[in-house]
Design a protein around this motif. Sequence first.
Motif, PDB file in Angstrom:
ATOM      1  N   ARG A  20       0.848  -1.200   0.000  1.00 43.56           N
ATOM      2  CA  ARG A  20       0.000   0.000   0.000  1.00 43.56           C
ATOM      3  C   ARG A  20       0.885   1.253   0.000  1.00 43.56           C
ATOM      4  NH1 ARG A  20      -1.882   3.356   4.092  1.00 43.56           N
ATOM      5  NH2 ARG A  20      -3.882   4.384   3.681  1.00 43.56           N
ATOM      6  N   CYS A  21       1.870   1.272   0.864  1.00 44.63           N
ATOM      7  CA  CYS A  21       2.787   2.409   0.926  1.00 44.63           C
ATOM      8  C   CYS A  21       3.570   2.547  -0.389  1.00 44.63           C
ATOM      9  CB  CYS A  21       3.759   2.245   2.096  1.00 44.63           C
ATOM     10  SG  CYS A  21       2.979   2.343   3.714  1.00 44.63           S
ATOM     11  N   HIS A  77     -24.280  -1.295  -4.734  1.00 41.60           N
ATOM     12  CA  HIS A  77     -25.129  -1.379  -3.545  1.00 41.60           C
ATOM     13  C   HIS A  77     -24.310  -1.415  -2.257  1.00 41.60           C
ATOM     14  CE1 HIS A  77     -28.774  -2.362  -1.281  1.00 41.60           C
ATOM     15  NE2 HIS A  77     -28.054  -3.256  -0.620  1.00 41.60           N
ATOM     16  N   GLN A  78     -23.159  -2.115  -2.288  1.00 44.01           N
ATOM     17  CA  GLN A  78     -22.404  -2.353  -1.055  1.00 44.01           C
ATOM     18  C   GLN A  78     -21.073  -1.608  -0.965  1.00 44.01           C
ATOM     19  OE1 GLN A  78     -23.682  -6.682   0.392  1.00 44.01           O
ATOM     20  NE2 GLN A  78     -22.426  -6.800  -1.461  1.00 44.01           N
ATOM     21  N   GLY A  79     -20.548  -1.163  -2.099  1.00 43.78           N
ATOM     22  CA  GLY A  79     -19.298  -0.417  -2.069  1.00 43.78           C
ATOM     23  C   GLY A  79     -18.049  -1.259  -1.986  1.00 43.78           C
ATOM     24  N   TRP A  80     -18.187  -2.570  -2.082  1.00 47.08           N
ATOM     25  CA  TRP A  80     -17.009  -3.442  -1.970  1.00 47.08           C
ATOM     26  C   TRP A  80     -17.270  -4.758  -2.695  1.00 47.08           C
ATOM     27  CZ3 TRP A  80     -15.318  -8.220  -0.392  1.00 47.08           C
ATOM     28  CH2 TRP A  80     -13.954  -8.354  -0.161  1.00 47.08           C
ATOM     29  N   LEU A 111     -17.238   4.491  -6.267  1.00 50.17           N
ATOM     30  CA  LEU A 111     -18.023   3.394  -5.689  1.00 50.17           C
ATOM     31  C   LEU A 111     -17.288   2.663  -4.567  1.00 50.17           C
ATOM     32  CD1 LEU A 111     -19.524   1.729  -8.925  1.00 50.17           C
ATOM     33  CD2 LEU A 111     -20.598   3.427  -7.424  1.00 50.17           C
ATOM     34  N   PHE A 112     -15.961   2.569  -4.669  1.00 51.55           N
ATOM     35  CA  PHE A 112     -15.187   1.813  -3.687  1.00 51.55           C
ATOM     36  C   PHE A 112     -15.148   2.542  -2.338  1.00 51.55           C
ATOM     37  CE2 PHE A 112     -12.471  -0.013  -7.343  1.00 51.55           C
ATOM     38  CZ  PHE A 112     -13.322  -1.100  -7.473  1.00 51.55           C
ATOM     39  N   THR A 113     -15.572   1.870  -1.285  1.00 47.23           N
ATOM     40  CA  THR A 113     -15.466   2.448   0.054  1.00 47.23           C
ATOM     41  C   THR A 113     -14.022   2.438   0.541  1.00 47.23           C
ATOM     42  OG1 THR A 113     -15.958   0.279   1.035  1.00 47.23           O
ATOM     43  CG2 THR A 113     -17.808   1.785   0.715  1.00 47.23           C
ATOM     44  N   ASP A 114     -13.177   1.606  -0.061  1.00 48.10           N
ATOM     45  CA  ASP A 114     -11.768   1.535   0.331  1.00 48.10           C
ATOM     46  C   ASP A 114     -10.863   2.166  -0.730  1.00 48.10           C
ATOM     47  OD1 ASP A 114     -12.219  -0.351  -1.608  1.00 48.10           O
ATOM     48  OD2 ASP A 114     -11.192  -1.994  -0.581  1.00 48.10           O
ATOM     49  N   HIS A 120      -5.386   2.446  -6.649  1.00 48.56           N
ATOM     50  CA  HIS A 120      -6.448   2.434  -7.659  1.00 48.56           C
ATOM     51  C   HIS A 120      -5.906   2.635  -9.066  1.00 48.56           C
ATOM     52  CE1 HIS A 120     -10.636   2.854  -8.961  1.00 48.56           C
ATOM     53  NE2 HIS A 120     -10.273   3.917  -9.655  1.00 48.56           N
ATOM     54  N   TYR A 121      -5.129   3.689  -9.264  1.00 46.80           N
ATOM     55  CA  TYR A 121      -4.685   4.006 -10.622  1.00 46.80           C
ATOM     56  C   TYR A 121      -3.584   3.074 -11.117  1.00 46.80           C
ATOM     57  CZ  TYR A 121      -7.809   7.935 -10.656  1.00 46.80           C
ATOM     58  OH  TYR A 121      -8.953   8.687 -10.630  1.00 46.80           O
ATOM     59  N   SER A 122      -2.732   2.609 -10.219  1.00 46.39           N
ATOM     60  CA  SER A 122      -1.723   1.629 -10.634  1.00 46.39           C
ATOM     61  C   SER A 122      -2.386   0.324 -11.054  1.00 46.39           C
ATOM     62  CB  SER A 122      -0.733   1.364  -9.490  1.00 46.39           C
ATOM     63  OG  SER A 122       0.120   2.476  -9.298  1.00 46.39           O
TER      64      SER A 122
END
Length: 253
Positions: A20-21, A77-80, A111-114, A120-122
């Motif tokens: 992530r980092c 509907h749920q975001g994940w 849409l993504f809650t996370d 995302h872009y990578s």
Amino acid sequence: MEKKTFGRNLSAFGSRLAWRCHFIQKLEDQPSLETHCMHPAFEGLREDGNREDYFQAWANGQTGFPFIDACMRSLKHQGWITFRMRAMLVSFASYQLWLDWRVTAPYLAGLFTDYEPGIHYSQFQMQSGVTGINSVRIYNPLKQGKDQDPSGTFIREWVPELKNYGMQKLHEPWLASSDLFFEQGAKNKVSYPPPVIDLIKSSKEAKEKIHAVKRSELFKGQSSEVLNKLGSRKRPHRKKHQKHKAVQLNLFN
């Protein structure tokens, strides 16, 4: 939970935080990754091919491919949804529908809650085949649906238009007779659309276009520079753990 299992899980969690980092730092070092292809040879590849009707069908879960539509509707509907489902949605949009990632990425970001921009872009560029340093991965939504939702439970939940279909036609409703298709649509007071594209033809054409770019002099001339700048660095050698079976999140986790 056994100590060894807990240790493995903790190590996996630490690894995910490190990645992530890594991706966040990539975007901070080069903000243009949000708007430009990692490999410049792919610029202009899809911009002229964007079709608004294809985008709307994809964005609203109306492509005519049950597993694709179920995943999109569930996400809205749920975001994940799971990583495999995310990768498949991006792959389908980028290859079979030939939509530019700069059109579809902002939509899923909302849409993504996370949502995390660096990741995302990578990942979007990777799954769209415009990095020049990753393999081209074109998912087959029919195979994915049959493999990941063999009982049809997930599709029936999110695509209720098909809830009365048997397993033989659930993943490929267009194979049902026109009378049955009409009957089921009337019963549910809604019709399910036919496939927006020819899956085999569109996949073949996408591969040809991507490989044509990879054969170009522009691609070959800048590949080393892109790899050195954006490729993941090798890690120091670590002692191997005992082999254990990897656990894959299923559709309902």
